[in-house]
Write a protein that holds these residues in place. Structure first.
Motif, PDB file in Angstrom:
ATOM      1  N   ASP A 174       0.813  -1.215   0.000  1.00  0.00           N
ATOM      2  CA  ASP A 174       0.000   0.000   0.000  1.00  0.00           C
ATOM      3  C   ASP A 174       0.845   1.262   0.000  1.00  0.00           C
ATOM      4  N   ALA A 175       2.050   1.174   0.568  1.00  0.00           N
ATOM      5  CA  ALA A 175       2.915   2.358   0.647  1.00  0.00           C
ATOM      6  C   ALA A 175       3.211   2.935  -0.730  1.00  0.00           C
ATOM      7  N   ALA A 176       3.300   2.053  -1.737  1.00  0.00           N
ATOM      8  CA  ALA A 176       3.598   2.519  -3.097  1.00  0.00           C
ATOM      9  C   ALA A 176       2.529   3.478  -3.600  1.00  0.00           C
ATOM     10  N   GLY A 177       1.281   3.250  -3.201  1.00  0.00           N
ATOM     11  CA  GLY A 177       0.189   4.118  -3.617  1.00  0.00           C
ATOM     12  C   GLY A 177       0.296   5.514  -3.041  1.00  0.00           C
ATOM     13  N   TYR A 178       1.081   5.642  -1.982  1.00  0.00           N
ATOM     14  CA  TYR A 178       1.290   6.947  -1.359  1.00  0.00           C
ATOM     15  C   TYR A 178       2.637   7.565  -1.752  1.00  0.00           C
ATOM     16  N   GLY A 179       3.317   6.934  -2.724  1.00  0.00           N
ATOM     17  CA  GLY A 179       4.547   7.514  -3.234  1.00  0.00           C
ATOM     18  C   GLY A 179       5.818   6.979  -2.617  1.00  0.00           C
ATOM     19  N   TRP A 180       5.696   6.033  -1.697  1.00  0.00           N
ATOM     20  CA  TRP A 180       6.889   5.469  -1.072  1.00  0.00           C
ATOM     21  C   TRP A 180       7.491   4.371  -1.946  1.00  0.00           C
ATOM     22  N   LYS A 181       8.810   4.354  -1.992  1.00  0.00           N
ATOM     23  CA  LYS A 181       9.505   3.268  -2.691  1.00  0.00           C
ATOM     24  C   LYS A 181      10.034   2.314  -1.629  1.00  0.00           C
ATOM     25  N   VAL A 182       9.485   1.106  -1.632  1.00  0.00           N
ATOM     26  CA  VAL A 182       9.861   0.099  -0.636  1.00  0.00           C
ATOM     27  C   VAL A 182      10.628  -1.007  -1.325  1.00  0.00           C
ATOM     28  N   GLY A 183      11.774  -1.375  -0.764  1.00  0.00           N
ATOM     29  CA  GLY A 183      12.614  -2.403  -1.373  1.00  0.00           C
ATOM     30  C   GLY A 183      12.079  -3.803  -1.119  1.00  0.00           C
ATOM     31  N   GLU A 184      12.864  -4.779  -1.510  1.00  0.00           N
ATOM     32  CA  GLU A 184      12.487  -6.180  -1.321  1.00  0.00           C
ATOM     33  C   GLU A 184      12.333  -6.487   0.163  1.00  0.00           C
ATOM     34  N   ALA A 185      11.273  -7.168   0.505  1.00  0.00           N
ATOM     35  CA  ALA A 185      11.012  -7.522   1.905  1.00  0.00           C
ATOM     36  C   ALA A 185      11.052  -9.039   2.057  1.00  0.00           C
ATOM     37  N   GLU A 186      11.650  -9.491   3.139  1.00  0.00           N
ATOM     38  CA  GLU A 186      11.759 -10.939   3.382  1.00  0.00           C
ATOM     39  C   GLU A 186      11.571 -11.205   4.864  1.00  0.00           C
ATOM     40  N   LEU A 187      10.773 -12.207   5.187  1.00  0.00           N
ATOM     41  CA  LEU A 187      10.502 -12.551   6.575  1.00  0.00           C
ATOM     42  C   LEU A 187      11.559 -13.502   7.114  1.00  0.00           C
ATOM     43  N   ASN A 188      12.147 -13.133   8.241  1.00  0.00           N
ATOM     44  CA  ASN A 188      13.041 -14.032   8.969  1.00  0.00           C
ATOM     45  C   ASN A 188      12.184 -14.801   9.957  1.00  0.00           C
ATOM     46  N   TRP A 189      11.752 -15.983   9.564  1.00  0.00           N
ATOM     47  CA  TRP A 189      10.803 -16.759  10.356  1.00  0.00           C
ATOM     48  C   TRP A 189      11.348 -17.085  11.739  1.00  0.00           C
TER      49      TRP A 189
END
Length: 459
Positions: A65-80
């Motif tokens: 959703d952040a992209a819709g507000y103009g934010w550029k978010v990088g690759e996200a990965e969960l450390n389980w």
């Protein structure tokens, strides 16, 4: 007769902790026995760790959703491993906190499972303790049907301790546990299949709540298989092979299988046969492979058929919610040790389902209200896309509903599906509990712009 304690509590969960501390505050000599971490289901393997998992499952959508507000978010990965370990550390911190609260209150904590030898004697390990009054607050436990291969499945007890994140998890069960974990695991990125025996999830909730949650689950990519029974589970090289009753449904291959088909009062091994405590036998969990459920019968004061023995929380057949167990425990202590005899009210108890979308409810469903009041019932409802989702362009909906008795104008029920439903309904629940009318809602000025204002603008 002289006893070791005025009150002996078996089970240090929400109800037992609340009752023991309240009774001790009135000067009673109290002991509490627990064979697990102090805190009960809610703290150890329920509300708290589950809600932390819910929070964690929301981040992928927030990044999107952040992209819709103009934010550029990088690759996200969960450390389980970090995720699960952090949750476990918080659970253990809270457990220690509750031990400290008991010490501060002057309640003796005894490690071990309590067993009744007679109406006034409890055995814990190799020691025996006598008490004037005994409170049973041992809660409930998840149950598995006795079906082929179900030993390969996990329950809500084990899901908090998985070493690896499931790639594909299959969940059977249509209640809030199965529904919540389906949404949690999907939010965390796992492929999720939920299988239920009935046509809809969440039996007993308002039909609009059930429909709107299921609609949201489908949008989020959860594979819903309805009107089916899981017949067999087999280990295969690829993982687990699950065969369904519908021959037209191909077997499902998954690496994790969660059994969320219900919970039962934890009465086994309590030694109730050594007392006059009676059980309610109720086949509430229906279907092949299930045993009969047994709960401790109590009156409005949480008293069992044995005069000096009481029971609160999920070990009884009343509402199985943490705040209810706490309320029952405090009412018991006030009545028996505080000189203020009172009954805990089980009416208009608010509750939430921490699914995606979230839901919360208080009071009567539309179906319950129509059955009780007939044509006098009037429904006010709305469904809309919250402002937050406009810029991201996401098709998420919020549903709100008021059930009103047109003869008295009283609001009998309030229901919501959507973001922050639990937070909003908690406030609405005060109004419903106080007997607010639709006119009272209409006279309340809304907070704009907010979703919550819809509850006071529906016409």
């Amino acid at each position: 007769m002289t006893y070791d304690y005025d009150l002996f509590v078996i089970g240090a969960g929400s109800g037992g902790l609340a009752a023991s501390k309240r009774a001790a505050s009135y000067g009673a000599k109290v002991a509490i026995a627990e064979n697990d971490l102090v805190g009960g289901t809610c703290v150890i393997r329920g509300c708290i760790p589950k809600k932390l998992m819910v929070y964690g499952s929301h981040f992928p959508a927030l990044f999107r959703d952040a992209a819709g507000y103009g934010w550029k978010v990088g690759e996200a990965e969960l450390n389980w491993e970090h995720f699960i370990t952090s949750i476990d550390n918080e659970v253990r911190r809270l457990s220690q906190l509750h031990i400290g609260f008991l010490e501060k209150a002057g309640v003796a904590l005894i490690s071990g499972r309590g067993k009744l030898l007679d109406p006034h004697t409890v055995e814990v390990g190799d020691k025996k303790y006598t008490a004037d009054k005994i409170l049973i607050a041992v809660g409930g436990r998840p149950v598995k049907p006795d079906m082929p291969g179900f030993e390969h499945g996990i329950t809500s007890n084990e899901i908090f301790h998985l070493k690896q994140q499931p790639k594909h998890i299959v969940i059977i069960g249509a209640g809030y546990i199965g529904t919540e974990f389906a949404c949690i695991m999907r939010g965390l990125g796992s492929e999720v299949t939920q299988i239920t025996r009935g046509e809809k999830i969440l039996k007993g909730f308002d039909e609009d709540v059930r429909d709107n949650i299921e609609e949201g689950m489908k949008k989020h990519g959860i594979n819903l298989i309805r009107k089916n029974i899981l017949k067999q589970v087999e280990k295969v090289p690829e993982g687990l092979k699950l065969t369904l009753s519908d021959e037209n449904q191909a077997p499902i291959i998954a690496d994790t299988f969660l059994v969320a088909t219900g919970r039962a009062p934890n009465v086994d091994g309590l030694g109730l046969e050594n007392t006059g405590v009676k059980l309610i036998v109720d086949a509430a969990i229906e279907g092949p492979g299930y045993s009969t459920m047994k709960a401790i019968a109590v009156n409005e004061y949480s008293q069992t058929s044995e005069e000096n023995i009481y029971a609160v929380g999920d070990v009884t057949d009343r509402i199985n919610l943490t705040p209810v167990a706490i309320g029952e425990g405090r009412a018991f202590a006030d009545s028996e040790f505080g000189g203020s005899r009172r009954v805990f009210s089980h009416e208009d108890v608010a509750t939430a389902i921490f699914s995606s979308p979230e839901a919360a409810t208080v009071g009567l469903t539309e179906e319950q209200a129509r059955a009780k009041y007939g044509e006098a019932i009037k429904i006010f409802s709305t469904k809309f896309r919250p402002m937050y989702y406009v810029l991201p362009g996401v098709d998420e909906k919020t549903m709100m509903k008021l059930v009103v008795d047109s003869k008295t104008d009283r609001v009998l029920g309030a229901h919501m599906v959507g973001d922050s439903a639990a937070e909003i309904i908690q406030g609405v629940a005060i109004a419903v509990k106080m007997g607010a009318t639709k006119k009272d809602f209409d006279a309340t000025v809304g907070i704009h712009p907010s979703s919550a204002e819809e509850f006071v603008t529906m016409r």
